[in-house]
Each structure stands twice: as C-alpha cells, then as structure tokens.
Enzyme design. Structure first.
Site, short mmCIF file in Angstrom:
data_model
loop_
_atom_site.label_atom_id
_atom_site.label_comp_id
_atom_site.label_asym_id
_atom_site.label_seq_id
_atom_site.Cartn_x
_atom_site.Cartn_y
_atom_site.Cartn_z
N PHE A 71 -5.43 -10.80 8.99
CA PHE A 71 -6.65 -11.14 8.28
C PHE A 71 -6.26 -11.88 7.01
O PHE A 71 -5.38 -11.43 6.27
CB PHE A 71 -7.43 -9.87 7.89
CG PHE A 71 -8.05 -9.17 9.08
CD1 PHE A 71 -7.27 -8.50 10.00
CD2 PHE A 71 -9.43 -9.20 9.26
CE1 PHE A 71 -7.85 -7.87 11.10
CE2 PHE A 71 -10.01 -8.57 10.35
CZ PHE A 71 -9.22 -7.91 11.27
N VAL A 162 -1.21 -9.47 5.94
CA VAL A 162 -0.80 -10.88 5.85
C VAL A 162 0.06 -11.17 4.62
O VAL A 162 0.82 -12.14 4.61
CB VAL A 162 -2.04 -11.80 5.88
CG1 VAL A 162 -2.81 -11.77 4.56
CG2 VAL A 162 -1.64 -13.22 6.22
N ASP A 163 -0.02 -10.32 3.59
CA ASP A 163 0.79 -10.57 2.38
C ASP A 163 2.18 -10.00 2.61
O ASP A 163 2.64 -9.08 1.92
CB ASP A 163 0.12 -9.98 1.13
CG ASP A 163 -0.30 -8.54 1.29
OD1 ASP A 163 -0.66 -8.13 2.42
OD2 ASP A 163 -0.27 -7.79 0.30
N HIS A 183 5.82 4.56 5.70
CA HIS A 183 5.50 3.83 4.47
C HIS A 183 6.75 3.73 3.60
O HIS A 183 7.44 4.73 3.37
CB HIS A 183 4.38 4.56 3.73
CG HIS A 183 3.72 3.72 2.67
ND1 HIS A 183 4.38 3.30 1.55
CD2 HIS A 183 2.47 3.22 2.59
CE1 HIS A 183 3.55 2.57 0.81
NE2 HIS A 183 2.38 2.51 1.43
N THR A 195 0.34 10.62 -0.24
CA THR A 195 -1.00 10.40 -0.79
C THR A 195 -2.07 10.49 0.31
O THR A 195 -2.89 9.59 0.47
CB THR A 195 -1.08 9.03 -1.50
OG1 THR A 195 -0.64 8.03 -0.59
CG2 THR A 195 -0.23 9.01 -2.75
N GLU A 253 -6.09 3.29 5.42
CA GLU A 253 -4.76 3.89 5.56
C GLU A 253 -4.84 5.42 5.60
O GLU A 253 -4.09 6.08 6.33
CB GLU A 253 -3.86 3.43 4.41
CG GLU A 253 -2.43 3.92 4.53
CD GLU A 253 -1.54 3.35 3.43
OE1 GLU A 253 -0.99 2.26 3.61
OE2 GLU A 253 -1.41 4.02 2.38
C1 UD2 Z 1 -2.22 -1.05 1.23
C2 UD2 Z 1 -1.77 -1.19 2.66
C3 UD2 Z 1 -2.85 -1.95 3.41
C4 UD2 Z 1 -4.18 -1.22 3.34
C5 UD2 Z 1 -4.55 -0.98 1.88
C6 UD2 Z 1 -5.74 -0.05 1.79
C7 UD2 Z 1 0.65 -1.18 2.47
C8 UD2 Z 1 1.85 -2.02 2.32
N1 UD2 Z 1 -0.51 -1.89 2.64
O1 UD2 Z 1 -2.10 -2.42 0.77
O2 UD2 Z 1 -2.51 -2.12 4.78
O3 UD2 Z 1 -4.08 0.00 4.07
O4 UD2 Z 1 -3.47 -0.39 1.14
O5 UD2 Z 1 -5.90 0.44 0.50
O6 UD2 Z 1 0.70 0.01 2.51
N2 UD2 Z 1 -7.18 -8.86 2.61
C9 UD2 Z 1 -7.66 -10.18 2.59
N3 UD2 Z 1 -8.31 -10.64 1.47
C10 UD2 Z 1 -8.47 -9.88 0.37
C11 UD2 Z 1 -7.98 -8.55 0.37
C12 UD2 Z 1 -7.32 -8.07 1.50
O7 UD2 Z 1 -7.53 -10.90 3.57
O8 UD2 Z 1 -9.06 -10.37 -0.62
C13 UD2 Z 1 -6.52 -8.34 3.83
C14 UD2 Z 1 -5.12 -8.90 4.00
O9 UD2 Z 1 -4.84 -9.01 5.38
C15 UD2 Z 1 -4.25 -7.82 3.37
C16 UD2 Z 1 -5.03 -6.55 3.78
O10 UD2 Z 1 -6.41 -6.93 3.75
O11 UD2 Z 1 -2.94 -7.87 3.87
C17 UD2 Z 1 -4.80 -5.32 2.89
O12 UD2 Z 1 -5.07 -5.62 1.52
P1 UD2 Z 1 -3.91 -5.53 0.44
O13 UD2 Z 1 -2.64 -6.00 1.03
O14 UD2 Z 1 -4.35 -6.17 -0.81
O15 UD2 Z 1 -3.83 -3.98 0.22
P2 UD2 Z 1 -2.60 -3.15 -0.46
O16 UD2 Z 1 -1.53 -4.07 -0.92
O17 UD2 Z 1 -3.13 -2.17 -1.44
#
Ligand code: UD2
Length: 304
Positions: A71, A162-163, A183, A195, A253
């Site tokens: 995504f 995707v990041d 994790h 968590t 998650e």
């Molecule tokens: C953690 C998790 C993630 C998700 C999230 C929920 C890890 C490494 N990653 O990542 O999988 O469970 O927590 O709280 O544990 N996205 C978009 N546009 C946006 C925001 C998000 O496309 O503006 C999509 C994108 O594919 C991204 C994913 O949603 O990879 C998850 O968002 P994140 O990576 O910002 O979340 P993060 O880093 O807190």
C-alpha cells in the site's frame, strides 16, 4: 566367493553413502545461538538453518505464484522505487511474483523494470486522513482481494509494508501455511515487554502473562486460505472495536498478534526478514534481508 565379495562391497558402499548423506543433512545446518523451532514445532527461519539451493530446487518443480501486496497512499509513494527495485534483486528471484499495489495516486507510481514472470497490478483506493486508518484498512482490502481475485491466480501471498527495502535473499524458505515475522524490537526481550493490547474492551486483548512471540504487522503471509482467514478475522475484530469506539494500541498489528496467539503460525521468520534500520546491527542477525527504512513520521504521514 566373488559374489559374496561384491555383495559385501555393495552394502559397504550403501552404508558409506548413507552415512555421508546423513552427515550432509544433519552436520551443517542449525544454530546454537538462537532457537530455530517454536514450542509447537514450527521452524523459525534464520541464516544457517536452510539450504537455499536445495529448497529452491524443491519449489521450482511446483510452478508457484507468490502474490505480494503493498500500500502506498499519500507521501508513501516515495518508498515505491526502492521497494520494487530491491525486490526485483532479492525477493523470490527466479519465481513468479505478482505485486498488487494499492494507492490513491496511480500517476505517482515509478516506472520500474520488472523481470520475467514478474507482474504489477495497480489498484486505486480512496485517500484517507489518518495513517492509522490506512494501516488498519489494509485488512479489509486484503480480504476482498483474496476472496474476489486471487483464487486461481496465486498459491501464496505476502503482505508487506512499503517503507522498506530488501538487502538480501527473501526466497522460498519463507513459504508456509501461515507465516509470521518476529518484530525486530521484541525478538530478544521478555514477554512482559511485548506491546500487546491489554485492555479487555478491545477484541485484540491478550491477558497479561500470555502470548508467545511479538509479531510485526509489516510482514505476514501464507497460503491464500490461511491469509484469507487471518484478514477476515482481523477485519471483523477491527469493526467490533470501531463500533465500541476503541482502537487497539498498535492498530491492526495488535489484532494480528491476537490472531497468531490463537492460530499459531506454521512458520516464523526471524528479524532478518524485517529489521529496524539497515544502520543498526545485532549479534544474532547475521544477514539483513529486508528492513524498515528510516522515515520522518511527522513529515510523511497525513496526521500525527
Ligand atoms: C508499524 C508496523 C505496521 C503497522 C503499524 C500500525 C512495523 C515495522 N510496522 O509501522 O505494519 O502495523 O505499526 O500501527 O512494525 N501507509 C501509507 N500511507 C500513509 C501511512 C501508511 O501508504 O500515509 C501504509 C504503508 O504501506 C505503510 C503502512 O501503511 O508501510 C504502515 O504504516 P507505517 O509504516 O507508517 O506504520 P509504522 O511505521 O508505525
């Protein structure tokens, strides 16, 4: 006499052959510094626990297709180029892969040259104002994709953040019915640090003192049937939470962790398969295969 001698040599040859193959199969693989099996006998995949040439040759005969979802909404389209280019270099190389990319801006998708038998389907989805809704909303979209489109199109599916970027092999050693990834922040800490969602009001609730591992939401997969059940269950639980005005601590998650607690994965991937940041190292992680990329959350997300 001559006959007895040749029979003797025949059996001696078989014995030597068997012991060599026995040594070959048991002597070189395995690790002493990490657990590579769960208490329910699911393998935990670490470098040094599998023979990549052998395992490739087994799956080559099966003509498999691996669906892979990602995504990229809002500013997250900036991560696509590195993701796709590095996946083409390291991810299921030599196998058929079909990427399904959900985005609110199809025009922002970079033009990445894909290899043979590698396909990309772009699907437009509406923009959302909260990153939490984007992240959680994936479960429903994935469920629908599997139900409506993938039945005859793929054998396995992986759902990835995707990041991220690939730095090393991610291959058929990761395939299984239901696959979770440890994790990277919690693979070597005691359970009380995990968590999990501990509020009873949420459907993601796991009682204190319970749970096995803490799994990342950034990567999970398995057979279509198993991942369909996972996404369907998580979506239903997310909907109940929404109706009760509660959001689990780590969004989908948390629900994924609840699901894996009651539906044990048949295979676990070590944090080699989702590391924190390429610049950080850890003793047991001998190779970083796939890693989160460092990002400025305040700058890339639509909200805080
Ligand atoms: C953690 C998790 C993630 C998700 C999230 C929920 C890890 C490494 N990653 O990542 O999988 O469970 O927590 O709280 O544990 N996205 C978009 N546009 C946006 C925001 C998000 O496309 O503006 C999509 C994108 O594919 C991204 C994913 O949603 O990879 C998850 O968002 P994140 O990576 O910002 O979340 P993060 O880093 O807190």
């Amino acid at each position: 006499m001559r006959l007895r001698q040749s029979v003797h040599f025949f059996f001696l040859g078989m014995f030597v052959g068997l012991s060599l193959s026995g040594n070959h199969l048991t002597g070189h693989l395995g690790r002493t510094d990490v657990a590579f099996v769960t208490p329910w006998l699911a393998p935990i995949v670490w470098e040094g626990t599998f023979d990549s040439t052998l395992i490739d040759s087994i799956y080559k005969q099966q003509n498999i297709t691996v669906a892979t979802t990602l995504f990229a909404l809002g500013k997250y389209t900036r991560f696509l180029k590195d993701f796709l280019e590095s996946a083409e270099e390291h991810y299921f190389v030599g196998f058929r892969v079909h990427y399904y990319l959900f985005t609110d801006q199809p025009e922002a998708i970079p033009n990445v040259k894909l290899g043979q038998e590698r396909y990309l389907t772009v699907k437009k989805v509406p923009s959302l104002n909260r990153w939490q809704d984007i992240s959680m909303g994936r479960m429903e979209i994935l469920k629908k994709l599997i139900e409506n489109e993938l039945a005859n199109e793929a054998d396995y599916i992986f759902c990835l953040d995707v990041d991220t970027k690939f730095y090393g092999r991610w291959g058929v050693e990761t395939l299984g019915h239901l696959v979770g990834v440890m994790h990277p922040w919690f693979f070597n800490v005691p359970r009380f640090i995990f968590t999990y969602e501990h509020r009873r009001e949420s459907q993601a609730y796991i009682p204190a003192g319970e749970g096995d591992y803490y799994y990342t939401g950034a990567a999970f997969g398995g057979s279509l049937k198993d991942v369909q059940n996972l996404t369907k269950t998580c979506q239903e639980q997310l909907n109940i939470d929404a109706a009760n005005s509660i959001e689990a601590i780590w969004h989908e998650e948390s629900h994924l962790n609840k699901y894996f607690f009651y539906n044990k994965p048949s295979k676990l991937l070590s944090p080699e398969y989702l590391w924190r940041d390429i610049s950080m190292s850890a003793g047991q992680v001998k190779i970083i295969r796939f890693s989160h990329v460092a990002k400025n959350n305040a700058e890339v997300r639509p909200n805080l």
